[in-house]
Design a protein around this motif. Structure first.
Motif, PDB file in Angstrom:
ATOM      1  N   TYR A  29      -8.527   1.780  -2.213  1.00 25.01           N
ATOM      2  CA  TYR A  29      -7.179   1.361  -1.844  1.00 25.01           C
ATOM      3  C   TYR A  29      -7.051  -0.158  -1.893  1.00 25.01           C
ATOM      4  O   TYR A  29      -6.067  -0.690  -2.366  1.00 25.01           O
ATOM      5  CB  TYR A  29      -6.859   1.888  -0.447  1.00 25.01           C
ATOM      6  CG  TYR A  29      -5.588   1.354   0.167  1.00 25.01           C
ATOM      7  CD1 TYR A  29      -4.349   1.708  -0.351  1.00 25.01           C
ATOM      8  CD2 TYR A  29      -5.633   0.497   1.256  1.00 25.01           C
ATOM      9  CE1 TYR A  29      -3.174   1.219   0.208  1.00 25.01           C
ATOM     10  CE2 TYR A  29      -4.471   0.007   1.828  1.00 25.01           C
ATOM     11  CZ  TYR A  29      -3.245   0.371   1.300  1.00 25.01           C
ATOM     12  OH  TYR A  29      -2.088  -0.113   1.856  1.00 25.01           O
ATOM     13  N   GLU A  30      -8.070  -0.839  -1.419  1.00 30.85           N
ATOM     14  CA  GLU A  30      -8.026  -2.303  -1.390  1.00 30.85           C
ATOM     15  C   GLU A  30      -8.367  -2.902  -2.743  1.00 30.85           C
ATOM     16  O   GLU A  30      -9.040  -2.298  -3.553  1.00 30.85           O
ATOM     17  CB  GLU A  30      -9.022  -2.859  -0.352  1.00 30.85           C
ATOM     18  CG  GLU A  30      -8.443  -2.962   1.026  1.00 30.85           C
ATOM     19  CD  GLU A  30      -8.574  -1.648   1.774  1.00 30.85           C
ATOM     20  OE1 GLU A  30      -9.186  -0.727   1.201  1.00 30.85           O
ATOM     21  OE2 GLU A  30      -8.084  -1.553   2.900  1.00 30.85           O
ATOM     22  N   GLU A  31      -7.928  -4.135  -2.901  1.00 30.56           N
ATOM     23  CA  GLU A  31      -8.248  -4.834  -4.131  1.00 30.56           C
ATOM     24  C   GLU A  31      -9.728  -5.203  -4.186  1.00 30.56           C
ATOM     25  O   GLU A  31     -10.350  -5.197  -5.233  1.00 30.56           O
ATOM     26  CB  GLU A  31      -7.423  -6.119  -4.232  1.00 30.56           C
ATOM     27  CG  GLU A  31      -5.948  -5.833  -4.435  1.00 30.56           C
ATOM     28  CD  GLU A  31      -5.125  -7.101  -4.507  1.00 30.56           C
ATOM     29  OE1 GLU A  31      -5.696  -8.203  -4.473  1.00 30.56           O
ATOM     30  OE2 GLU A  31      -3.896  -6.972  -4.594  1.00 30.56           O
ATOM     31  N   VAL A  60     -13.712  -5.240  -3.822  1.00 33.88           N
ATOM     32  CA  VAL A  60     -14.807  -4.273  -3.916  1.00 33.88           C
ATOM     33  C   VAL A  60     -15.473  -4.082  -2.563  1.00 33.88           C
ATOM     34  O   VAL A  60     -15.900  -2.999  -2.206  1.00 33.88           O
ATOM     35  CB  VAL A  60     -15.847  -4.729  -4.963  1.00 33.88           C
ATOM     36  CG1 VAL A  60     -16.971  -3.716  -5.047  1.00 33.88           C
ATOM     37  CG2 VAL A  60     -15.181  -4.903  -6.303  1.00 33.88           C
TER      38      VAL A  60
END
Lengths: 661, 661
Positions: free
Chosen positions: A210-212, A214
């Motif tokens: 979901y997050e940009e 890693v």
């Protein structure tokens, strides 16, 4: 001084650079044919023609200052080109160019706009639009190259007529089907999300962060859908009457044979629709596809009422097999009906199996008369049939009994003593006319109405025999059991709604499926509806203690489409009743109400709020196309496939990304 | 005893359960209209009609034992239904049912098969196919519900005629365009992979784990593509002549206004194709779409040779603006041409800006005559125009000068003293006829041929003024600068190939773009080709020390399509030359050969091996459709959109997955 020097260089760069950016729009051999059709046969030589394409063959000298080469257009068609040294000097394979000139008929040929190979193209002008700056294209054109090289230079492969045809057929066939579904049947194409929720069968999913970053902190993930199943059921609850989509699907199971991590499926669903309606649509789609685009230009066959092969005219002429029927006759729910080898159930001869595993109480054999002429052939046969590569799933091997001498015939049953008692082996010997040189391959399986092991050992052998490259075996089959040389389609219906649950960690014990005692799983998926006639029986199981035998007897409204032994697609009438769905989850699939809500809450909610009854289907599009075009793997019908490790060698995906901390 | 008890319960379950699974196939109001057309006007009352649908309104009592309700079909059409108490007892909103009966014309109505609202449906039989078991539907039908509830029950929203129409139009329009591209123009649809390689602009990517396990060990990731750009260029090198696809694209930037994490783009590319060809195809697609599916039933306009609005007949009647032209006239490369407010460059009045930032040497204003009648209005205007919500990107605010008294008029220039010196303010006062009550909004910007800040402060203000809900402002604009009430399309061309590079971490300083001295970036993407006439100039920059002014002067072969101030799509002629591409990477974009190979090796390889010249385009499909259908957000034209945090509330994605260690 320097600026003058640069000015000269800039000047030369200018002409060299600009030339390759000036060209006329795409012209191909199709365009030439159209021109030839327009002009009169006596005038075509005066017509200037412009073609864009690639050099297919290095120029060769015909005579003094006269060279010949071949140019290939975007359809992969090849044109012979004649030019002088100045024009063709230094031209290499795969150079991209634009040529102008005119056509001459070769000697002794008749003018026909269709046969461009009867013409030569006389060059008047040639522009190189992109000069090859690599040895690879000429290297590839002279060499049968290994897979890795082919993957790396897929774009060179795609320039050939074979792949041009595949890509164009894929596009045209989709368009044909879309127009049929949209214009004739009023289907609506709806695009469903690809960023989906993770589902319990998470092992096969691709997870998307979901997050940009890693260095993911929240542990929130999307999952790429294995199919739009839940979305399309939601669309039914959203008032869409007939939905379809060529949907992208994802399965993280690249190690399985001829699978791709991403693939396309023709997905459809009909609100207030019955299985009958859906099967009609699917059957017509299949029939239309064959009639328009089958590369082998042969119609599609099925089995008629008389049991004989017959060309299908429409969906109603596609044979419907019962699940129980195909399991006992062919040992598989996707039988290859082109294979004439029969399984013989030895029950009629009083055979009793179940010696190792009491559930596996039937004994069946394949009888291959007059097959083996020497010890050597016997060894080769066993080596192939019992090759461990076929049994990587830990399934048991059948017993291969080669009768090389009279005793092998008389006491044939002793070879199978471990798995079955045969009451009167001599009756069998006589009835089957067993002789020296014959082969019996035998195995045990579950009883006729409850065959869940799929395929059975002999069901598997039917196919394996034809996959060998052993000449004596090939010749024997060709002469005695030749595979029918047509494409054969059939339905398989009346599947059991549930199957005994196979233990998740130890799938096999001694080669037998390791069923978790008393537990069941959905034969297809938990949203499948049972036969209406069996609904009271299902209700009884829900309300009382489960009777496993009765539960497994209940049939579902699922239907599979099989072509040439390959499951091309499947579908079903779904459950649209909240209570029934919830009870099935709870009672049989052991998913409690809390977990139901977490996993399938969205579907249960729409079932509670007026979701109509609905039925649907999905066709594996890549597989379907590969059968139509007679290609062995689905890779062939995908522009940029991944290899069997899931890697795209050309683009370099996946790639390494360092995680932060 | 117990078994008897169960038997009875099973029996009752049986009839209740089975009823809801027995139904006739989908029938809708369209089907009724067709029946009415077939039967004669005097016979229709005898015709039994069957309809599937949902209860749209709770039954109300008409008189003793006569009730009325409304049923809604899958097109969202509503039919009035009359029945008795036994038939309609307990019926609730959104119950899914099948009804049989016949139609009666209401009193004082004329028979017409088209006006179903003139009829009543007289019930003879009713089957409830799915009874609502939740208070939500009736709750929703009586309440304007907040967003979260709407997201959670999206499927109820989709049952309305509005959304039925949107989904059907989306499907039909795609089919229209596909048939145009495939059948008339010979395009081939090619599906390109969604499991792609991660690219340097990684921040906007969604990463997909290669391994099944969340506890990822190898650090191998796929990335979901932001567009199929690199795939389609590879297809050009693969011999495909004309490619198109409705492609799924992904951008991890959900916080931006009206963006979706996944969206659809109509993607196309033509081998040996020029920008002119591509623009013709795109223009015709747009024109066809408007003529067939514009919800407002108005044709599409552009600006004719005489500068006046004119209906577009084909692509050639779409106005082409130069980038420099729109930036100076409208302060934006996607000007909303419906807005009549003009920007006035004060250069002609001898104004000199650049006081705060020397690059920003031009002073421009918007003059709004006779706008303000009171202090209060002045405050309201400033409050809206200078609202910090508009400047979240840290861009500078313009200066709003309201002239409430004579001195404000005479010394108007003093309000702008910080940013500009005006040589003869009185000349301006006279020339513009400034008066008490007028407003001047002013700001500085870059010089005419080099405007890279996009939009400029005043370019932004043109749009912001119309987004207010302030009545006095709305009324003023409506009377003095009414927005033109037609859809207006235009091209923007002749973009600079490069733009000054904006610092990645500090994008703004004092509101001005913070350019990294001497560095440039591609205005669009690095594969864009420059104008052929500028190629020598580019070659000079490659071979010599870079002259930034000359470099920024070079124009690209990029073209944007703008409708109503929204960038609907863009495209370009691409570089197909290995050397030129590699030099651009190295010299201007500071990507060394090693890094080029790692990031774009696949493209450089195909450029080296005969990739033809090519040009292409992409239309943002969701955005395009939302403009055609006059919807404010792209969410409205997507079946199951995510919210602006990237969450799918209905399906519950993304979800939490615990990482192993």
């Amino acid at each position: 001084m320097i600026s003058n020097h640069f000015a000269r260089r800039v000047q030369s760069t200018k002409s060299a650079l600009c030339a390759k950016f000036k060209f006329e729009p795409l012209n191909s051999t199709t365009y030439i044919k159209n021109i030839l059709k327009e002009v009169k046969a006596e005038n075509y030589e005066n017509k200037e023609i412009c073609v864009n394409g690639w050099i297919n063959q290095k120029p060769t000298k015909l005579k003094k200052d006269l060279f010949q080469t071949k140019i290939r257009d975007n359809n992969g068609s090849v044109l012979t080109v004649i030019g002088d040294k100045a024009q063709l000097k230094g031209i290499q394979v795969e150079d991209c160019l634009q040529i102008k000139g005119s056509l001459r008929l070769r000697s002794n040929k008749q003018f026909s706009a269709e046969n461009l190979e009867d013409f030569e193209f006389k060059l008047s002008n040639l522009i190189i639009l992109n000069k090859v700056d690599s040895p690879v294209p000429s290297y590839l054109s002279t060499l049968e190259s290994p897979d890795l090289i082919q993957e790396q230079y897929r774009f060179l492969q795609l320039r050939s007529s074979k792949y041009a045809n595949i890509l164009q057929t894929r596009s045209k066939l989709k368009n044909l089907i879309r127009n049929y579904l949209e214009n004739e049947l009023n289907f609506t194409e709806v695009e469903t999300p690809l960023l989906f929720k993770s589902t319990p069968e998470g092992a096969q999913e691709y997870l998307v962060q979901y997050e940009e970053n890693v260095a993911n902190k929240s542990n929130l993930y999307y999952a790429l859908p294995q199919s739009p199943q839940q979305f399309k059921q939601m669309l039914m609850g959203s008032g869409v009457s007939k939905y379809y989509q060529f949907a992208k699907c994802f399965r993280n199971e690249t190690l399985r044979k001829d699978r791709q991590p991403e693939f396309t499926q023709l997905d459809l669903e009909i609100a207030f629709g019955t299985g009958k309606e859906v099967m009609k649509v699917v059957g017509d789609v299949v029939n239309k596809s064959w009639r328009n685009y089958n590369g082998k230009a042969k119609p599609l066959y099925s089995i008629g009422l008389d049991g004989k092969l017959a060309v299908i005219e429409n969906e109603s002429s596609i044979k419907r097999f019962d699940y129980a029927d195909v399991m006992t006759r062919f040992g598989s729910d996707k039988p290859d009906l082109r294979i004439p080898i029969k399984l013989i159930n030895m029950k009629e001869f009083g055979a009793k199996a179940g010696l190792t595993n009491p559930i596996f109480s039937n004994f069946e054999i394949i009888h291959l008369p007059n097959m083996i002429k020497s010890e050597e052939e016997a060894v080769l046969l066993k080596k192939w049939v019992l090759n461990k590569e076929h049994y990587l799933d830990q399934s048991r091997k059948p017993i291969v009994h080669v009768m090389l001498k009279e005793d092998d015939v008389t006491f044939w049953n002793e070879a199978f003593a471990k798995i079955a008692n045969i009451e009167s082996p001599k009756l069998v010997t006589k009835s089957l006319n067993l002789k020296v040189g014959d082969v019996i391959i035998g195995s045990d399986r579950e009883s006729d109405s409850f065959v869940f092991e799929n395929p059975t050992p002999l069901g598997k052998i039917r196919n394996i025999l034809y996959q060998s490259e052993e000449p004596f075996l090939n010749n024997y089959l060709k002469e005695n059991f030749p595979k029918i040389d047509t494409d054969i389609v059939s339905w398989v219906v009346n599947f059991p709604l549930f199957s005994p649950k196979v233990n998740a960690t130890n799938k096999r014990v001694l080669g037998y499926p390791n069923y978790d005692t008393g537990l069941v799983e959905s034969t297809h998926h938990p949203f499948t509806m049972c036969h209406l006639a069996h609904l009271p029986l299902l209700a009884k199981q829900i309300e009382n203690e489960v009777n496993l035998r009765e539960l497994l007897f209940i049939k579902s409204q699922h239907y599979d489409l099989i072509i040439n032994g390959i499951e091309v697609g499947g579908g079903s009438t779904r459950i649209h009743d909240y209570k029934l769905q919830s009870q099935i989850f709870a009672k049989f699939l052991k998913i409690d109400v809390e977990k139901q809500k977490e996993l399938f809450g969205h579907l249960l909610t729409v079932f509670k709020m007026g979701c109509p009854p609905h039925s649907g289907f999905a066709i594996g599009w890549d597989r379907f196309l590969s059968i139509i075009l007679n290609e062995k793997t689905i890779k062939e019908v995908i522009a940029f496939p991944k290899n069997n490790r899931g890697f795209d060698v050309l683009f370099g995906a996946p790639s390494k990304i360092e995680k932060g901390d």
